[in-house]
Design a protein around this motif. Sequence first.
Motif, short mmCIF file in Angstrom:
data_model
loop_
_atom_site.label_atom_id
_atom_site.label_comp_id
_atom_site.label_asym_id
_atom_site.label_seq_id
_atom_site.Cartn_x
_atom_site.Cartn_y
_atom_site.Cartn_z
N ASN A 21 -28.12 43.87 -98.75
CA ASN A 21 -26.97 42.97 -98.74
C ASN A 21 -26.70 42.70 -97.27
OD1 ASN A 21 -24.74 41.49 -99.32
ND2 ASN A 21 -23.46 43.22 -99.90
N VAL A 22 -27.11 41.51 -96.80
CA VAL A 22 -27.03 41.21 -95.37
C VAL A 22 -26.27 39.92 -95.12
CG1 VAL A 22 -29.18 42.41 -94.82
CG2 VAL A 22 -29.25 39.99 -95.41
N TYR A 23 -25.87 39.73 -93.88
CA TYR A 23 -25.19 38.53 -93.42
C TYR A 23 -26.12 37.79 -92.48
CZ TYR A 23 -21.09 41.03 -95.04
OH TYR A 23 -20.19 41.71 -95.81
N LEU A 24 -26.12 36.48 -92.56
CA LEU A 24 -26.87 35.67 -91.62
C LEU A 24 -26.04 35.57 -90.34
CD1 LEU A 24 -29.25 33.80 -90.95
CD2 LEU A 24 -27.92 31.93 -91.93
N ILE A 25 -26.55 36.10 -89.26
CA ILE A 25 -25.84 36.09 -87.98
C ILE A 25 -26.22 34.85 -87.18
CG2 ILE A 25 -25.50 37.30 -85.80
CD1 ILE A 25 -24.31 38.72 -88.21
N GLN A 26 -27.50 34.59 -87.09
CA GLN A 26 -27.97 33.49 -86.27
C GLN A 26 -29.26 32.94 -86.85
OE1 GLN A 26 -28.80 34.64 -82.26
NE2 GLN A 26 -28.94 32.55 -81.53
N LEU A 27 -29.38 31.65 -86.86
CA LEU A 27 -30.59 30.97 -87.28
C LEU A 27 -31.05 30.15 -86.08
CD1 LEU A 27 -32.28 30.35 -89.90
CD2 LEU A 27 -30.81 28.37 -90.21
N TRP A 28 -32.22 30.41 -85.58
CA TRP A 28 -32.66 29.68 -84.40
C TRP A 28 -34.07 29.16 -84.60
CZ3 TRP A 28 -32.78 34.92 -84.63
CH2 TRP A 28 -33.93 35.58 -84.23
N GLU A 29 -34.40 28.16 -83.82
CA GLU A 29 -35.69 27.51 -83.91
C GLU A 29 -36.64 28.07 -82.86
OE1 GLU A 29 -35.29 23.30 -83.92
OE2 GLU A 29 -33.75 23.32 -85.47
N GLU A 30 -37.70 28.68 -83.34
CA GLU A 30 -38.74 29.20 -82.45
C GLU A 30 -40.09 28.89 -83.10
OE1 GLU A 30 -40.24 33.54 -81.06
OE2 GLU A 30 -38.11 33.15 -80.97
N PRO A 31 -40.98 28.22 -82.38
CA PRO A 31 -42.27 27.86 -82.97
C PRO A 31 -43.07 29.09 -83.38
CG PRO A 31 -41.91 26.67 -80.92
CD PRO A 31 -40.83 27.71 -81.03
N ASP A 32 -43.74 28.98 -84.54
CA ASP A 32 -44.63 30.02 -85.02
C ASP A 32 -45.80 30.13 -84.06
OD1 ASP A 32 -46.98 31.09 -86.53
OD2 ASP A 32 -45.49 31.20 -88.16
N LYS A 33 -46.26 31.35 -83.77
CA LYS A 33 -47.34 31.52 -82.80
C LYS A 33 -48.67 30.94 -83.28
CE LYS A 33 -48.25 36.23 -84.31
NZ LYS A 33 -48.26 37.62 -83.92
N ASN A 34 -48.84 30.79 -84.61
CA ASN A 34 -50.08 30.23 -85.15
C ASN A 34 -49.98 28.74 -85.44
OD1 ASN A 34 -51.35 32.78 -85.17
ND2 ASN A 34 -50.33 33.27 -87.08
#
Length: 66
Positions: A21-34
């Motif tokens: 049971n978790v809370y979303l703290i931050q959603l950020w955009e970071e490119p996938d390494k592949n």
Amino acid sequence: MALATDFLQDVGPKKLGWCFNVYLIQLWEEPDKNNEEKINSIDIQDIKGTRVQGSIPDSLFKQWRG
């Protein structure tokens, strides 16, 4: 009957199924390494304050964006 909830700090190799049971703290955009076109990073926290970073499927990221 309510499901038993696990805490992030208790994660270990002896158990395969978890219920968080978790809370979303931050959603950020970071490119996938592949694949630089895929962006899917997330920061979550449980009720005890333990935080983890991870990645989520692209479809869920788009759902939460904005």
